[in-house]
Write an enzyme that holds these catalytic residues in place. Structure first.
Site, mmCIF file in Angstrom:
data_model
loop_
_atom_site.group_PDB
_atom_site.id
_atom_site.type_symbol
_atom_site.label_atom_id
_atom_site.label_comp_id
_atom_site.label_asym_id
_atom_site.label_seq_id
_atom_site.Cartn_x
_atom_site.Cartn_y
_atom_site.Cartn_z
ATOM 1 N N SER A 163 -25.956 32.014 -19.565
ATOM 2 C CA SER A 163 -26.718 31.662 -20.764
ATOM 3 C C SER A 163 -27.983 30.882 -20.461
ATOM 4 O O SER A 163 -28.803 30.685 -21.348
ATOM 5 C CB SER A 163 -25.843 30.849 -21.729
ATOM 6 N N LYS A 201 -26.660 23.114 -21.470
ATOM 7 C CA LYS A 201 -27.589 23.673 -22.448
ATOM 8 C C LYS A 201 -28.826 22.785 -22.581
ATOM 9 O O LYS A 201 -28.830 21.624 -22.172
ATOM 10 C CB LYS A 201 -26.918 23.797 -23.824
#
Length: 242
Positions: A163, A201
């Protein structure tokens, strides 16, 4: 220096050994510290063992031995006050012996000292994808140039998932993290979600909410209330093997 949870677990084990002669079960430890899962107890026990406070006895189930107590409690194994009840404190996912790095000069081919090298603990895997339960067990240490880190406490994590590929972070990379409980909007962080799952993230602040952004269009941004996300550290470097 122990964290609050490590101290509470050590004292709970010590008190039970004094009273009953046997250590508490993992379920009893989990309930006493108000943790959601026994994996948190495993991480705390590993951290205490690495710091030399307890020892796991081989070939015996549940066998724990308290080797010493913090000097602030009592010298040696003198009887301390009863362990405090652990309520209302949230667990820290990142644990282990993360002390400030000690630079060591590495010798070059001619025997001359070159770059200073520090040993950084690898504390498990971090999800760069859908959050997974963090594996926070010290596995090994890696040498890292001191100039790549700077001051402060650091640890490393192995990346699993894709991701963050548009930020140059690939599956299988090792990320270097500076331990911190705060970050600026736009920083890439290790985020603990709901005290159970850790993920890598980019953090964005959106009013009173916190957004955890992927760097891959295949993944959607997840938005949480501020009480659901805790910053565990900020990305400062990356190691990749080809």
């Amino acid at each position: 220096m122990l964290t609050r949870k490590q101290f509470e677990l050590l004292m709970f084990i010590h008190e039970r050994l004094k009273e009953d002669g046997v250590p508490p079960s993992f379920d009893e430890m989990k309930d006493a510290l108000d943790l959601r899962s026994k994996s948190g107890i495993h991480r705390l026990i590993t951290a205490l063992e690495e710091r030399g406070f307890i020892r796991r006895l081989p070939n015996r189930a549940r066998a724990l031995e308290v080797l010493r107590l913090p000097d602030s409690v009592a010298p040696g194994l003198a009887s301390p006050a009863r362990a405090p009840q652990a309520k209302g404190f949230s667990p820290s996912v990142i644990q282990g012996n993360l002390g400030k790095p000690r630079p060591v000069a590495a010798a070059g081919p001619t025997g001359e000292e070159t770059a200073e090298i520090v040993s950084i603990p690898v504390m498990g895997r971090i999800a760069a994808g859908t959050p997974i339960s963090a594996i926070q067990t010290f596995t090994h240490a890696i040498p890292v140039p001191f100039d790549l880190l700077g001051n402060g406490e650091h640890f490393a994590l192995e990346v699993r998932g894709d991701s963050m590929i548009d930020a140059g972070i690939l599956d299988g990379d090792t990320v270097l993290i500076k331990r911190s409980d705060n970050a600026d909007s736009g920083d890439i962080v290790v985020a603990l979600v709901d005290e159970e799952e850790a993920t890598l993230k980019r953090l964005r602040r959106r009013g009173a909410s916190i957004a955890l952004e992927a760097a891959n269009p295949a993944y959607e941004t997840r938005i949480f209330g501020p009480d659901r996300v805790k910053v565990q550290g900020r990305l400062v470097g990356l190691i990749r093997r080809y």
